[in-house]
Design a protein around this motif. Structure first.
Motif, short mmCIF file in Angstrom:
data_model
loop_
_atom_site.label_atom_id
_atom_site.label_comp_id
_atom_site.label_asym_id
_atom_site.label_seq_id
_atom_site.Cartn_x
_atom_site.Cartn_y
_atom_site.Cartn_z
N UNK A 76 66.77 27.16 3.97
CA UNK A 76 67.05 28.52 4.41
C UNK A 76 66.94 28.60 5.93
N UNK A 77 67.62 29.58 6.48
CA UNK A 77 67.57 29.85 7.91
C UNK A 77 67.18 31.30 8.08
N UNK A 285 53.99 24.84 20.19
CA UNK A 285 53.71 25.73 19.07
C UNK A 285 54.93 26.60 18.82
N UNK A 286 55.13 26.98 17.57
CA UNK A 286 56.27 27.80 17.18
C UNK A 286 56.04 28.24 15.75
N UNK A 287 56.87 29.13 15.24
CA UNK A 287 56.75 29.55 13.84
C UNK A 287 57.21 28.42 12.93
N UNK A 288 56.79 28.43 11.66
CA UNK A 288 57.11 27.32 10.77
C UNK A 288 58.44 27.45 10.04
N UNK A 289 59.32 28.33 10.48
CA UNK A 289 60.57 28.53 9.77
C UNK A 289 61.40 27.24 9.73
N UNK A 290 61.92 26.95 8.55
CA UNK A 290 62.68 25.73 8.25
C UNK A 290 61.82 24.47 8.30
N UNK A 335 63.49 22.71 18.84
CA UNK A 335 62.79 23.29 17.70
C UNK A 335 62.31 24.70 18.03
N UNK A 336 61.78 24.90 19.23
CA UNK A 336 61.35 26.24 19.61
C UNK A 336 62.50 27.23 19.54
N UNK A 337 63.66 26.86 20.05
CA UNK A 337 64.81 27.76 20.01
C UNK A 337 65.32 27.95 18.57
N UNK A 338 65.24 26.90 17.77
CA UNK A 338 65.66 26.99 16.36
C UNK A 338 64.82 28.04 15.63
N UNK A 339 63.52 28.08 15.91
CA UNK A 339 62.67 29.07 15.25
C UNK A 339 62.85 30.45 15.85
N UNK A 340 63.06 30.52 17.16
CA UNK A 340 63.31 31.84 17.77
C UNK A 340 64.58 32.47 17.19
N UNK A 341 65.60 31.67 16.99
CA UNK A 341 66.86 32.20 16.45
C UNK A 341 66.65 32.78 15.06
N UNK A 350 69.78 47.18 13.37
CA UNK A 350 71.21 47.10 13.06
C UNK A 350 71.83 45.82 13.59
N UNK A 351 71.42 45.40 14.77
CA UNK A 351 72.00 44.20 15.37
C UNK A 351 71.65 42.95 14.56
N UNK A 352 70.39 42.85 14.10
CA UNK A 352 70.00 41.69 13.32
C UNK A 352 70.70 41.67 11.97
N UNK A 353 70.90 42.85 11.36
CA UNK A 353 71.63 42.89 10.09
C UNK A 353 73.05 42.37 10.28
N UNK A 354 73.68 42.75 11.38
CA UNK A 354 75.03 42.26 11.65
C UNK A 354 75.03 40.75 11.89
N UNK A 355 74.03 40.27 12.62
CA UNK A 355 73.92 38.84 12.89
C UNK A 355 73.69 38.05 11.60
N UNK A 356 72.89 38.59 10.70
CA UNK A 356 72.65 37.91 9.41
C UNK A 356 73.95 37.71 8.65
N UNK A 357 74.80 38.71 8.68
CA UNK A 357 76.07 38.60 7.95
C UNK A 357 76.93 37.48 8.51
#
Length: 491
Positions: A76-77, A285-290, A335-341, A350-357
């Motif tokens: 997942x992303x 350090x960064x979030x553990x996403x992915x 990796x830091x940018x991958x988690x920030x994204x 609203x902007x993030x919902x559009x980006x998710x699509x």
């Protein structure tokens, strides 16, 4: 010196580094402030690059013995499901390395396997010992320990986590971005779970996930960092967060295991200051996403281990140790940018919902799913080693020789490999000149598409030839660059 290297931290990264150093002939000791391994909820798997690092040291059977079932899909992303179906399994870097690009195995099991390996190698691990400080000089580091005499070593490596005291005392710059999110996860007893959606659920107040294991609940709220990240996650806190994010009438009556994390993203400007080095979360350090954090740290350890070992042994070419930062820092920055994204697509605006699509549509395509798998598998990682051959700078291919052996079977002792698939005696002569640093592998491999390889101890290809010895000058240059001169003395 009491030891050549003191490693601070007996997590998976510190233990991996210590075993690599021991294979390189280094006198290494590991100190850990905790008396027992940390059982908190952490990483749940390792990627292909990490699995292959274990395989190169003969530890793949131990991983397989405790691995769970493979993930459904590719991953997942930011909570967006990536299907495995569209992935181009014939893409050169993925061919022969599937069907799963991530092995399901809890971090505590990874740590246990590495701890047992360290014990087999005779590595001293001092638990319940805290580093109180150190004095770094030009030729040594004196480390002050609580409850033990001072230890004088040639090198000190901080594998002591995101809040690394080693990093702090040594004065490493640690720039980055502040957290905007608090994530909570727990194995809990949840009453009213039938009111919760399955999978990743986006709401105006955050994101939550229930499952796939019974009782596993996660919430993500974009209201800044927690007041006290180290306090235990209580049932009341987990319930309140889940109610805020889901809007569902649920009760959390018990938390068996819980943890918090944020999206704080920072990276040391360099991984070395004199005789002090950083590895793993101490360096970034960064979030553990992915699931990139543990894998990033393991990659640091296998890159640093042989280079620091060569430096200790006295045969390292000039500048070899500095390539640890130059090679691993760009990987960490990505990796830091991958988690920030991923944080950007998870927010409720609203902007993030559009980006998710848009991102979801891309990840469902052949190119998008393949791109994602190459990234999370770690197989995209490539070092610029100044050679145009496509294999140079990449991890070694998963070759099976015609005698039934695999190339990884020859890497268990941690030496470089000179692989001769063309039957050229001159390669054997080169191998003899680098005895102790280089192992010669001779054989054939139908369809390999390559006639010769020089593989570094970390599994990355330093030289490759498609037509026998036509690039003998390139091989000689690569040997000198990575293994020094034939005398075994540092330049």
């Amino acid at each position: 010196m009491d030891y050549d290297v003191l490693v601070v931290g007996a997590g998976p990264v510190g233990l991996m580094l210590a075993t690599e150093l021991k294979l390189a002939g280094v006198r290494v000791v590991v100190v850990e402030r905790l008396t027992e391994p940390d059982t908190a909820l952490k990483a749940g798997g390792i990627n292909t690059a990490s699995v292959e690092a274990f395989e190169r040291r003969g530890l793949l059977p131990a991983l397989k013995a405790v691995a769970g079932p493979p993930f459904v899909g590719a991953g997942h992303f930011g909570g967006l499901h990536v299907p495995a179906g569209p992935v181009d399994k014939e893409e050169p870097s993925l061919r022969g390395r599937g069907p799963a690009w991530y092995m399901t195995i809890p971090q505590i099991e990874v740590e246990r396997i590495l701890g047992e390996r360290a014990a087999e190698l005779g590595i001293e691990v001092w638990r319940g010992v805290e580093v109180r400080g150190f004095d770094a000089e030009e030729a040594s580091v004196t480390v002050h320990l609580q409850g033990r005499d001072d230890v004088r070593v040639a090198w000190l490596v901080g594998c002591d986590g995101g809040r690394s005291p080693v990093r702090h005392q040594a004065g490493f710059e640690f720039p980055g971005t502040d957290p905007v999110m608090t994530a909570r996860q727990a194995i809990a007893t949840v009453e009213g779970a039938e009111h919760l959606g399955r999978g990743w659920q986006y709401t105006p107040t955050g994101v939550y996930v229930y499952g796939p294991m019974p009782g596993w609940v996660r919430t993500f709220e974009f209201d800044g960092p927690p007041m006290d990240r180290e306090a235990p996650v209580t049932a009341a806190e987990m319930e309140a967060s889940l109610r805020r994010v889901s809007g569902a009438d649920v009760r959390v009556t018990e938390v068996t295991r819980g943890a918090r994390f944020t999206d704080n993203a920072r990276q040391a400007a360099t991984y070395r200051r004199g005789r002090v080095l950083l590895c793993g979360d101490a360096a970034h350090v960064h979030s553990p996403f992915s699931g990139q954090g543990l894998n990033l740290g393991l990659g640091d350890a296998v890159n640093l281990g042989w280079k620091l070992g060569a430096t200790v042994q006295g045969w390292a070419p000039e500048g070899l140790l500095d390539t640890y930062t130059s090679e691993r820092h760009p990987i960490g920055a990505w990796v830091l940018d991958w988690t920030r994204a991923q944080v950007a697509v998870m927010r409720g605006d609203t902007y993030s919902r559009a980006l998710r699509s848009v991102v979801s549509d891309f990840l469902g395509t052949r190119d998008g799913a393949t791109y994602y798998v190459k990234r999370i598998s770690g197989l995209w990682q490539h070092y610029d080693l100044g050679n145009s051959h496509p294999l140079v700078g990449a991890t070694m291919p998963a070759l099976r020789l015609d005698d039934g052996t695999r190339l990884s079977d020859y890497t268990h002792e941690g030496q470089s490999l000179l692989v001769d698939l063309a039957g050229d005696d001159r390669l054997a002569a080169l191998a003899r000149a680098y005895a102790g640093r280089l192992k010669l592998v001779q054989g054939s491999s139908e369809g390999a598409g390559v006639s010769g390889l020089l593989v570094r101890p970390d599994g990355f290809v330093a030289w490759a030839s498609d037509d026998g010895t036509s690039d003998s000058a390139g091989l000689a240059a690569a040997l000198t660059r990575w293994l020094g001169d034939e005398t075994g003395r540092s330049n």
